[in-house]
Design an enzyme around this catalytic site. Structure first.
Site, short mmCIF file in Angstrom:
data_model
loop_
_atom_site.label_atom_id
_atom_site.label_comp_id
_atom_site.label_asym_id
_atom_site.label_seq_id
_atom_site.Cartn_x
_atom_site.Cartn_y
_atom_site.Cartn_z
N GLY A 1 12.39 6.35 -3.26
CA GLY A 1 11.40 5.39 -2.74
C GLY A 1 10.33 5.15 -3.77
N ALA B 1 3.73 5.75 -1.83
CA ALA B 1 3.89 7.20 -1.71
C ALA B 1 4.77 7.74 -2.84
CB ALA B 1 4.49 7.55 -0.35
N GLY B 2 5.95 7.16 -3.00
CA GLY B 2 6.87 7.66 -4.01
C GLY B 2 6.31 7.52 -5.42
N PHE C 1 -12.33 -3.40 10.22
CA PHE C 1 -10.95 -3.29 10.69
C PHE C 1 -10.96 -2.62 12.05
CE2 PHE C 1 -6.64 -3.88 9.02
CZ PHE C 1 -6.91 -4.81 8.05
N GLN D 1 3.98 1.75 16.35
CA GLN D 1 2.86 0.83 16.56
C GLN D 1 3.31 -0.63 16.61
OE1 GLN D 1 -0.24 0.04 13.34
NE2 GLN D 1 -1.41 1.08 14.92
N HIS E 1 1.86 -4.33 16.32
CA HIS E 1 0.67 -5.01 15.81
C HIS E 1 0.40 -6.23 16.67
CE1 HIS E 1 -2.06 -7.07 13.14
NE2 HIS E 1 -2.09 -6.03 12.34
N LEU F 1 3.56 -10.67 9.70
CA LEU F 1 2.20 -10.25 9.99
C LEU F 1 1.16 -11.29 9.63
CD1 LEU F 1 0.82 -7.75 11.12
CD2 LEU F 1 0.17 -7.23 8.79
N GLU G 1 -4.57 -8.12 10.11
CA GLU G 1 -5.67 -7.76 11.00
C GLU G 1 -6.99 -8.31 10.47
OE1 GLU G 1 -5.48 -3.98 12.73
OE2 GLU G 1 -7.64 -3.77 12.90
N ARG H 1 -5.15 -1.30 17.54
CA ARG H 1 -3.96 -2.13 17.71
C ARG H 1 -3.21 -1.89 19.00
NH1 ARG H 1 -2.04 -1.68 11.46
NH2 ARG H 1 -3.66 -3.09 10.74
N HIS I 1 5.48 -2.66 13.98
CA HIS I 1 4.75 -2.69 12.73
C HIS I 1 4.76 -1.39 11.95
CE1 HIS I 1 1.81 -4.06 9.89
NE2 HIS I 1 0.92 -3.16 10.24
N GLU J 1 5.06 6.43 4.87
CA GLU J 1 5.39 6.07 6.24
C GLU J 1 6.60 6.83 6.77
OE1 GLU J 1 5.13 1.88 6.89
OE2 GLU J 1 5.97 2.04 8.91
N ARG K 1 -1.95 4.66 14.67
CA ARG K 1 -2.60 4.58 13.36
C ARG K 1 -3.67 3.50 13.38
NH1 ARG K 1 -1.71 0.98 8.57
NH2 ARG K 1 -0.44 -0.27 9.94
C1 LIG Z 1 3.14 -6.55 6.91
C2 LIG Z 1 2.47 -5.23 6.77
C3 LIG Z 1 1.12 -5.17 6.44
C4 LIG Z 1 0.50 -3.95 6.29
N1 LIG Z 1 -0.84 -3.94 5.99
C5 LIG Z 1 -1.45 -2.75 5.83
C6 LIG Z 1 -2.82 -2.69 5.50
O1 LIG Z 1 -3.48 -3.72 5.35
N2 LIG Z 1 -3.40 -1.50 5.33
C7 LIG Z 1 -2.68 -0.35 5.46
O2 LIG Z 1 -3.26 0.71 5.25
N3 LIG Z 1 -1.38 -0.37 5.76
C8 LIG Z 1 -0.75 -1.53 5.96
N4 LIG Z 1 0.59 -1.55 6.29
C9 LIG Z 1 1.34 -0.33 6.31
C10 LIG Z 1 1.65 0.14 4.90
O3 LIG Z 1 1.94 -0.97 4.09
C11 LIG Z 1 2.85 1.05 4.81
O4 LIG Z 1 2.77 2.02 5.76
C12 LIG Z 1 2.92 1.74 3.47
O5 LIG Z 1 2.88 0.78 2.44
C13 LIG Z 1 4.15 2.56 3.33
O6 LIG Z 1 4.30 2.97 1.99
P1 LIG Z 1 5.51 3.87 1.56
O7 LIG Z 1 5.29 4.20 0.14
O8 LIG Z 1 5.62 5.00 2.49
O9 LIG Z 1 6.80 3.02 1.77
P2 LIG Z 1 7.30 1.60 1.22
O10 LIG Z 1 6.29 0.91 0.43
O11 LIG Z 1 7.90 0.89 2.37
O12 LIG Z 1 8.43 1.98 0.20
C14 LIG Z 1 9.67 2.46 0.59
C15 LIG Z 1 10.49 2.66 -0.65
O13 LIG Z 1 11.65 3.38 -0.35
C16 LIG Z 1 12.76 2.75 -0.89
N5 LIG Z 1 13.91 3.07 -0.08
C17 LIG Z 1 14.04 2.96 1.26
N6 LIG Z 1 15.25 3.36 1.64
C18 LIG Z 1 15.91 3.74 0.53
C19 LIG Z 1 17.20 4.23 0.27
N7 LIG Z 1 18.10 4.42 1.23
N8 LIG Z 1 17.53 4.51 -1.00
C20 LIG Z 1 16.66 4.30 -2.01
N9 LIG Z 1 15.44 3.85 -1.81
C21 LIG Z 1 15.06 3.56 -0.56
C22 LIG Z 1 12.40 1.30 -0.91
O14 LIG Z 1 13.13 0.61 -1.88
C23 LIG Z 1 10.94 1.38 -1.28
O15 LIG Z 1 10.80 1.48 -2.68
C24 LIG Z 1 1.22 -2.77 6.47
C25 LIG Z 1 2.56 -2.83 6.79
C26 LIG Z 1 3.18 -4.04 6.99
C27 LIG Z 1 4.58 -4.07 7.45
#
Ligand SMILES: Cc1cc2nc3c(=O)[nH]c(=O)nc-3n(C[C@H](O)[C@H](O)[C@H](O)COP(=O)(O)OP(=O)(O)OC[C@H]3O[C@@H](n4cnc5c(N)ncnc54)[C@H](O)[C@@H]3O)c2cc1C
Ligand code: HEM
Ligand code: SF4
Ligand code: F3S
Ligand code: FES
Lengths: 600, 271, 114, 104
Positions: free
Chosen positions: A15, A19-20, A141, A254, A256, A266, A269, A300, A367, A398, A409
């Protein structure tokens, strides 16, 4: 004996979202030489980039103009004025938002680190919007008692993701772009690597590592109306569960309040943060009835439920009555163009409404996934309610459940969560590697199960016609929306569970049309659908057991929160007979933050 | 556009190519319903899920922010996820989808963007911060932020890159996207090595390979303007020593409040 | 192949540029006849004086005019922020070159027909 | 970069010289013969102007040709050699052209 074609790294991160990438970057920064990151999308396509509104931190840059009330204009805080915000306040808001299900030790770490992480982003080149005197701009927010969402117009996640990706490149992280993780190799609570497919060639390889970290993002794709990217199929969660790792608090999903009508996309917010109204078919600002104090800026879960109630009671808009209007007209063109340009674009393109002078139809949309792979505040994945670690396995973002969000959240807390705990996981991994971690021997061919799965998907089914995975996915989304959505009850959840079981059975006969090796998205679609089915079952079972309403989990048959019996986390373990549940206590500071009634 | 009841049916022609089995690309026709509000991506999904599972394309966010789904629609590059199906039909009511031009095809509508990403990395997209990092944020004026808007907003979809005829001729050209990124760093008051960056752009395959064709502006689905950024860089390349000196001067006050000129606008409004 | 006004302008500019280089070499060769004495020079000029070459000269004029006017457009682009008007500018180049070519071409044509 | 700037400056110079050239030499359009040219070139200033024109046009033409060729990836590897060919060709053509102008 490990397969000879295995790829080896000290650390493998699955990922490349916030986070990753944070984990990979900070592990390198802390002295690990060899970090590989695989992502099924190009890293910059990760869903973190879609986040719009902001990232929370009590920076004290902005305050409401005195005497203008909770929705009045904001101004920068003069240099010598009293601060209005603090990590303690942020902590309280987060705990309250979580409906007291969040682990307070982890929350404390997150809100304290928040300030540092936002400055870290800024120092790495993230282009935040600014106050007139040049500080990072902040907006309101939902659920936050002060304006503490630090933002970059309405593409905050985009700039954060690009910034951290650039840093990872600078530090020499090796990216495997468009590689799909299929299985996790865990034996006796020791993680040894992953099995992944190089999407471009279709090759399946073993990837060995001393430590593996999951940052695979959320699982909103199990619902029909969702704000999530098509990639958010909860692969990481399903893979971990298959490998014997329990899943925590999966019933908390959650919704939204402002997804674009029918599309679910989306509408940030920030629309409400900047002062937007929600109207029903009579043109009433119905939030008056549900949260007279915070109105549209209530958290939310509450706003979504209020909308759903309006819709269910026949006060919805649009032809099928499933919509609500978002009214931004009073903000005026200038402010909309400056603060919400992307939102305006989206509404124009998808529903043909210009929010400058039109009412935009919206509806609640799936969401964010509060639940996921259980981990401690260092991202260390745990195997049971006692907190036994799975050696060498980490998770953040996430897909993880470190439980800072509890049952619900707050907006802007998840970019924060992904960043703070991504970084902490990276540092913990570095310590683990430098403490002498070694590559673990692997017996047999770990790629065999994945190969068999794919071979089966590509074979012709005996006798009858094969099932289409796409049709199964659609059926799953229908039932999850109808029966495991905003409002739940025993009957609906049982229906959902029965449907899921039937679909799982049908999946045995699922086949793909594309039988080629190269870039086979048909096969990936099928595997993703299988993953959806796996974790949806866990959601339904966990939700059925939890006979109370808390945060995002709203049971119409148990409308009250029940601290006596349910102030605890759900853990679901995979068994041949389906998920087996156990429970884990919530870390609460009974002196400072004892559970209270959650009112806005 | 054949009409069937009230919802018309349209023809979508998709360029297919799997290098493992096909000698050369060919077009395949599909029919889909086109109700209002349906996007081209929706149509692609429908075709993949119901008609031919082997039709291959990239997508993820579905609202024009991840940059996956850029492709060529009736001769124009765009993101298909936010493109309404009915608005892009040609005169005969047909939609022809091809992969981004000038790039090697991996399969069907999926192209190999390796050269694109190599050039992106080549400009060292990360910030080179000043030595003294303040405890809090660097101060940047809203105007300084506004100047970076386009560059910061780029989603790296590759539409500009694959519309530029120079890229058709040579992949050694750095490309509009990478130049836009370079612009972001060069113009950022926090970056302390603009002269070195500009020196790196001062070469035959840097800013000077651009022939001001403007296709990059026409093709950009986010409405950005790489050409203007390139023109600015060209000027700065020449003046880079003076520019760096001015930057050093600016950086001495990076931790101090921006003097407010004129009336400061309120940050966020209320009722 | 990505088509746009910018692309058309680019191709035309290239073609005219290359054509002009070829012409330039030819031109220098002709004029260089002087090195072989007035005789050779006039001989070579005579050769080019044939009506066929006169007509080609209109093409040459068109090339030079278009290339030059388009060059002005590009130079403007380098020093002023005009990307917004890129299409308008291209059409302007076509119109201005057209006028100049007609203005210059008619006398040539009349002369050739004499 | 030098080549780019050489091309721009020579373009500006050409704008002036070429206009002059067209107006003075080719108009009114008529049969150009030695005598007419000789008459004009009797003036050393005209000789100087024509030499400058020659420099500009050679610079522009050769840098232009160089650009066109090096734009193609396959030829880009020879860009050093090409640059030298350009320089040599430029010098030779300059000598030839100057000789011509002075011969009048
Ligand atoms: C539309 C939208 C708006 C948002 N707005 C906000 C905001 O304003 N403020 C806020 O705090 N949060 C917001 N969030 C929530 C927040 O964006 C996410 O919770 C957060 O970005 C998650 O980050 P992540 O690094 O965990 O995962 P992600 O950014 O989702 O990354 C997941 C990664 O894992 C990889 N992956 C997945 N499955 C596999 C697999 N099988 N093999 C290899 N790779 C894989 C993907 O390619 C990707 O690189 C929003 C979410 C959405 C949907
Ligand atoms: C009025 C005078 C002229 C002006 C203003 C002018 C301007 C320009 C400009 C600005 C370019 C750069 C194009 C680019 O980078 O894409 C160019 C290219 C070129 N010019 Fe000229 N030019 C003029 C006359 C000439 C003449 C007389 C010749 C031939 C001898 C010539 C030959 C070329 C060539 C070969 C190119 C390269 C083509 C290309 O890069 O597309 N030009 N010109
Ligand atoms: S500049 Fe525009 S077209 Fe080019 S990559 Fe960025 S967003 Fe895409
Ligand atoms: S299309 Fe290409 S040539 Fe320059 S102006 Fe844009 S990069
Ligand atoms: S799917 Fe993300 S840009 Fe189109």
């Amino acid at each position: 004996m490990a397969p000879s074609d295995a790829i080896t790294h000290d650390v493998i991160v699955v990922g490349a979202g916030l986070a990753g990438t944070w984990a990979a970057m900070s592990a390198m920064e802390a002295g690990v030489q060899d970090v590989g990151v695989l992502s099924k999308l190009h890293p910059l396509r990760s869903h973190s980039g879609a986040a719009q509104g902001g990232i929370a931190a009590a920076l004290n840059n902005v305050r409401p103009v005195a005497g203008t009330g909770p929705r009045g204009p904001l101004e920068q805080i003069p240099p010598d004025a009293e601060p209005i915000d603090s990590w303690e306040l942020h902590m309280f808001d987060t705990i309250k938002g979580s409906d007291w299900l969040g682990d307070q030790d982890a929350i404390e770490i997150m809100v304290k680190d928040a300030i540092d992480i936002v400055y870290a982003y800024e120092h790495m080149g993230c282009v935040f919007s600014r106050t007139p005197d040049g500080r990072i701009a902040q907006r309101r927010f939902g659920g936050h008692s002060t304006p503490r969402a630090n933002y970059a117009a309405d593409w905050t996640g985009h700039v954060l993701l690009h910034t951290i990706h650039e840093q990872a490149l600078k530090h020499g992280v090796k990216f495997y772009s468009e590689w799909f993780a299929l299985d996790l190799i865990v034996e006796d609570r020791v993680c040894k690597g992953v099995v992944a497919m190089n999407i471009q060639t279709g090759e399946i390889v073993t990837m060995r590592a001393k430590a593996v970290m999951f940052g695979t993002g959320g699982y909103g794709r199990a619902w029909k109306i969702t704000s999530n990217a098509t990639a958010n199929t909860g692969d990481g969660v399903a893979i971990a569960y298959n490998a014997g790792i329990p899943l925590m608090d999966m019933e908390f999903v959650q919704f939204h309040p402002t997804g674009l009508y029918r599309h679910g996309i989306l509408m940030s917010e920030a629309c409400r943060g900047e002062g937007g109204y929600l109207l029903n078919n009579a043109g009433e600002r119905f939030m008056e009835r549900y949260a007279p104090d915070k109105m549209e800026l209530a958290p939310r879960d509450l706003v979504s439920r209020s909308e759903q109630r309006e819709i269910d009671e026949g006060r919805g808009v649009e032809e099928d009555g499933q919509g609500i209007y978002l009214d931004l007209r009073h903000l005026g063109r200038d402010k909309i163009m400056e603060r919400l340009p992307q939102v305006r674009d989206i509404a124009l393109k998808f529903v043909g409404v210009d929010i400058i002078d039109g009412l935009c139809p919206i509806q609640p949309t799936a969401h964010y996934s509060m639940g996921g792979i259980p981990a401690d505040a260092d991202g260390q994945v745990i195997a049971d309610a006692e907190g036994t670690p799975v050696i060498g396995l980490y998770a953040a973002g996430e897909c993880a459940c470190i439980s800072v969000h509890g049952a619900n959240r707050l907006g802007t807390n998840s970019l924060l969560d992904a960043s703070v705990f991504g970084r902490r996981a990276g540092l913990a991994i570095a310590a683990f590697i430098k403490g002498g971690a070694a590559l673990q021997p692997i017996e047999g061919d770990p790629t065999a199960p994945a190969r068999q799965r794919i071979a089966r998907l590509m074979s012709d089914p005996p006798g009858s016609k094969g099932e289409s995975w796409a049709a199964l996915a659609r059926a799953l989304k229908e039932t999850m929306t109808a029966n495991a959505g905003i409002f739940r009850d025993e009957v609906r959840l049982k229906t959902a569970l029965a449907d899921i079981h039937a679909l799982q059975e049908r999946f045995e006969r699922a086949r793909v049309m594309d039988r080629s090796k190269r870039f086979n998205t048909d096969v990936l679609g099928a595997i993703e659908t299988e993953n959806l089915l796996i974790f949806s079952e866990v959601i339904a079972v966990s939700a059925l057991e939890r006979t109370e309403s808390r945060g995002a989990h709203a049971r119409t048959d148990y409308p009250k929160r029940d601290d006596e019996n349910w102030l605890k986390h759900t853990l679901a373990h995979k068994t041949p007979d389906g998920p087996a549940l156990s429970y884990k206590g919530v870390t609460i500071d009974w002196e400072k933050y004892p559970p209270q009634e959650r009112k806005y | 556009m054949a009409t069937n009841g009230s919802v018309p049916t349209v023809t979508i022609r998709i360029q297919r190519f799997n290098p493992d089995v096909d000698k050369k690309p060919y077009l395949q026709e599909f029919q889909v319903k086109a109700p209002p509000g349906k996007t081209i991506l929706d149509a692609l999904h429908e075709i993949k899920e119901e008609q031919d599972g082997s039709v291959t394309f990239r997508r993820s966010c579905r609202h024009a922010i991840c940059g996956s789904c850029a492709m060529n629609v009736n001769g124009k590059h765009m993101l298909v996820c936010d493109a309404p199906l009915r608005e892009h039909l040609d005169r005969k009511g047909v939609l022809t989808l091809r992969p981004l031009a000038y790039l090697p095809i991996i399969k069907d509508l999926v192209v190999d963007r390796s050269s694109f990403w190599e050039q992106y990395q080549r400009v060292k997209p990360w910030l080179i911060p000043p030595e003294n990092i303040p405890e809090k944020e660097f101060r940047m004026s809203p105007a300084e932020v506004a100047a970076l808007r386009d560059a910061e907003h780029c989603i790296m979809c590759g539409a500009c890159y694959s519309s530029c005829q120079v890229i058709a001729l040579t992949k050694q050209y750095i490309g509009p996207h990478a130049l836009l990124k370079a612009f972001l760093r060069v113009l950022d008051p926090r970056d302390s090595a603009p002269a070195a960056r500009l020196a790196d752009l001062d070469r035959g395959d840097g800013v000077y390979r651009c022939h001001t064709i403007f296709n990059c502006i026409d093709a950009c689905p986010k409405g950005l303007n790489p050409t203007e950024a390139i023109e600015t860089l060209r000027k700065l390349v020449i003046k880079r020593q003076a520019f760096e000196a001015a930057r050093a001067e600016r950086q001495r006050r990076l931790d101090q409040p921006i003097e407010v000129v004129g009336e400061a606008p309120a940050l966020s409004g209320g009722e | 192949m990505y088509r746009s006004t910018g692309f058309i302008a680019f191709v035309l500019r290239r073609l005219t540029g290359v054509a002009l280089v070829i012409y330039l070499l030819l031109h220098m060769w002709v004029i260089g006849g002087i090195n072989g004495g007035a005789e050779t020079f006039n001989e070579r000029m005579e050769f080019l004086g044939k009506p066929f070459f006169r007509l080609l000269e209109i093409g040459l004029l068109a090339a030079v005019v278009y290339h030059g006017v388009d060059g002005i457009r590009l130079l403007i682009g380098h020093y002023f922020q005009v990307t917004e008007y890129r299409r308008g500018l291209f059409y302007a180049v076509i119109v201005v070159s057209g006028i100049l070519v007609i203005a210059g071409g008619v006398p040539i044509l009349l002369f050739a027909l004499e | 970069m030098r080549i780019f700037l050489m091309q721009r400056w020579s373009a500006v110079a050409l704008l002036v010289f070429l206009t002059l050239h067209m107006v003075v030499v080719h108009y009114p359009p008529g049969h150009i013969d030695v005598s007419r040219v000789l008459e004009r070139l009797d003036n050393p200033l005209w000789k100087a102007i024509d030499i400058a024109f020659l420099v500009a046009v050679l610079t522009h033409a050769l840098t232009g040709a160089y650009m066109v060729i090096t734009d193609v990836q396959r030829f880009n590897v020879y860009k050093r050699a090409l640059a030298w060919v350009g320089v040599v060709a430029g010098v030779l053509l300059f000598i030839y052209g100057t000789q011509t102008i002075l011969a009048f």
